[in-house]
Design an enzyme around this catalytic site. Structure first.
Site, PDB file in Angstrom:
ATOM      1  CD  GLN A 152      -5.391  -2.391 -10.625  1.00 45.22           C
ATOM      2  OE1 GLN A 152      -4.813  -1.299 -10.123  1.00 45.22           O
ATOM      3  NE2 GLN A 152      -5.873  -3.338  -9.825  1.00 45.22           N
ATOM      4  CD  GLU A 194      -4.052  -8.587 -10.226  1.00 46.17           C
ATOM      5  OE1 GLU A 194      -5.042  -8.981 -11.053  1.00 46.17           O
ATOM      6  OE2 GLU A 194      -3.942  -8.298  -9.227  1.00 46.17           O
ATOM      7  CE  LYS A 323      -6.088  -6.453  -2.867  1.00 45.99           C
ATOM      8  NZ  LYS A 323      -6.065  -4.905  -3.519  1.00 45.99           N
ATOM      9  NE  ARG A 352      -2.614  -6.301  -2.530  1.00 49.78           N
ATOM     10  CZ  ARG A 352      -2.389  -5.099  -1.895  1.00 49.78           C
ATOM     11  NH1 ARG A 352      -2.459  -5.146  -0.754  1.00 49.78           N
ATOM     12  NH2 ARG A 352      -2.431  -3.940  -2.648  1.00 49.78           N
ATOM     13  CB  SER A 353      -0.512  -6.951  -8.914  1.00 47.40           C
ATOM     14  OG  SER A 353       0.147  -5.896  -7.988  1.00 47.40           O
ATOM     15  CE  LYS A 374      -8.969  -8.264  -7.086  1.00 50.95           C
ATOM     16  NZ  LYS A 374      -9.120  -6.637  -7.664  1.00 50.95           N
TER      17      LYS A 374
HETATM   18  P1  PGA Z   1      -2.756  -4.492  -6.246  1.00 50.00           P
HETATM   19  O1  PGA Z   1      -3.988  -4.568  -7.443  1.00 50.00           O
HETATM   20  O2  PGA Z   1      -2.348  -5.808  -5.699  1.00 50.00           O
HETATM   21  O3  PGA Z   1      -1.635  -4.013  -7.144  1.00 50.00           O
HETATM   22  O4  PGA Z   1      -3.214  -3.293  -5.153  1.00 50.00           O
HETATM   23  C1  PGA Z   1      -5.100  -5.533  -6.964  1.00 50.00           C
HETATM   24  C2  PGA Z   1      -6.220  -4.479  -6.734  1.00 50.00           C
HETATM   25  O5  PGA Z   1      -6.187  -3.550  -6.875  1.00 50.00           O
HETATM   26  O6  PGA Z   1      -7.317  -5.439  -6.271  1.00 50.00           O
HETATM   27 ZN    ZN Z   2      -8.489  -3.366  -6.373  1.00 51.78          ZN
END
Ligand code: PGA
Ligand code: ZN
Length: 396
Positions: A152, A194, A323, A352-353, A374
């Site tokens: 990812q 992102e 998060k 988050r994405s 991050k």
């Molecule tokens: P997500 O991705 O916000 O789509 O969950 C971010 C991650 O996996 O760290």
């Molecule tokens: Zn992640």
């Protein structure tokens, strides 16, 4: 006292509706915050309701318990009332999106009343003076872009940067350099959710591109710039094996594959290298490479102290992604960070994405002296946090 709590729908970076909260206090304090939203969400995350539904439920159940009842500066009380109003295990009642927006808006109103920056209000007078190193997504795919890499996120990690500002600019330079290396190879591409480049290449080529870009930038800036990964392996796991474009890997093969990657590319960070239920696999990998890299649990821990406790008992991972919207309140996020630090797990505060211009996570990372944050490398909703870190560093 909180005198008014307003909720509305605003846009997130994907163009989807999300919840924004505004808290006003008796003494004139004001705070505004908005909830982010994931795409590769963990199965054990708190529940995100459709924005309209989350707002209606919070207006009915949370607003009357907060207005005229609770001090915005008393974060634990605000967050306790949110839990009581919700009355479920996972914020399925008012939505973790309403909860986190209200929790963060109250924190900002509390800081405003004190005339203090948010990181100071959250971190207190004995905060220390450490700043997080930003991890910047430069190539990616998975659930964040179609027809791109299986892994990812490929993350620039400027671990040798002398300041946050240097780190932020180094990550942007790696992002630019990745584009140039791709162009030299005749690969054109757009960006994922992102802001990372999302080329139609396999992971092996992405490693080559990343390594080349990172080493070029390292020479330019004169400090160590490594890189790391968010494998988001739950999205690759079909219940039996990990499915890649170039074939499948069994559970044991996956552990060995990641350990080899850490070795070959000197990775400083590996997030979710295994499925979210595979504590044993995480423990095995941590045994093998935990002394030389951060093995971070995102979908594995979902910012949840119970899941983190299980990981600690079993020796799974040595780092946790944090998060706030995965768990619903800032108090819960603080508890996860505290438990992590107590047991030598490195907390990594994360976006988050799907994001907004909200900068709360920048303050949370500074307040808790998290070693990493991050939050992307480029793009307005990402640079909102990065630029806030630059300002905090200058003023702290
Ligand atoms: P997500 O991705 O916000 O789509 O969950 C971010 C991650 O996996 O760290
Ligand atoms: Zn992640």
């Amino acid at each position: 006292l909180v005198t008014e709590l307003r909720l509305r729908r605003v846009l997130d970076s994907r163009g989807n509706p999300t919840v924004e909260a505004e808290v006003t206090t008796e003494s004139g304090g004001f705070g505004r915050a908005a909830a982010p939203s994931g795409a590769s969400t963990g199965e054990y995350e708190a529940i995100e309701l459709p924005a309209e539904e989350a707002i209606a439920a919070a207006r009915e159940r949370a607003v009357p318990r907060l207005e005229g009842q609770v001090y915005a500066g008393d974060q634990r009380s605000v967050d306790r009332v949110l839990r009581e109003a919700d009355d479920t295990e996972n914020f399925g009642g008012i939505g973790a999106n309403s909860a986190v927006a209200i929790s963060m808006a109250a924190a900002k109103a509390g800081a405003d009343m004190l005339g203090a920056p948010l990181y100071q209000h959250l971190g207190g007078a004995f905060r220390g003076d450490e700043f997080p190193t930003p991890l910047g997504n430069v190539i990616g795919g998975g659930e964040h872009a179609a027809d791109a890499t299986d892994i990812q996120e490929f993350l620039a990690a400027p671990v040798g940067a002398p300041s946050v500002a240097d780190a932020v600019f180094a990550n942007a330079a790696v992002h630019r350099e990745v584009h140039d290396v791709l162009a030299e190879r005749g690969i054109a591409c757009g960006k994922g959710d992102e802001g990372a480049w999302a080329p139609s290449i396999d992971d092996a080529e992405a490693f080559e591109v990343c390594e080349e870009a990172v080493s070029t930038v390292e020479d330019e800036v004169g400090f160590e710039v490594g890189f790391g990964l968010d494998v988001a392996a739950s999205e690759l796991y079909d219940g039996d094996a990990y499915q890649y474009q170039d074939g499948e890997r069994t559970l044991d093969e996956q552990v060995a594959y990641i350990a080899d990657l850490v070795e070959e590319y000197d990775l400083v960070y590996v997030e979710d290298p295994l499925d979210e239920d595979d504590y044993d696999g995480f423990a095995d990998l941590t045994d093998r490479v935990g002394d030389r890299t951060l093995v971070c649990g995102d979908d594995l821990f979902v910012t949840n102290t119970e899941r983190l406790s299980t990981g600690i008992e079993r020796g799974a991972a040595n780092s946790i992604l944090v998060k706030p919207n995965q768990i619903g309140t800032l108090s819960d996020a603080f508890d996860a960070i505290e438990l992590a630090v107590e047991h030598g797990y490195a907390p990594v505060v994360s976006h988050r994405s799907g994001e907004t211009e909200d900068t709360t996570i920048a303050h949370l990372a500074v307040a808790t002296a998290a070693p990493f944050i991050k939050t992307g490398a480029v793009g307005g909703e990402r640079t909102a946090k990065l630029n806030e870190l630059v300002r905090i560093e200058e003023n702290a």
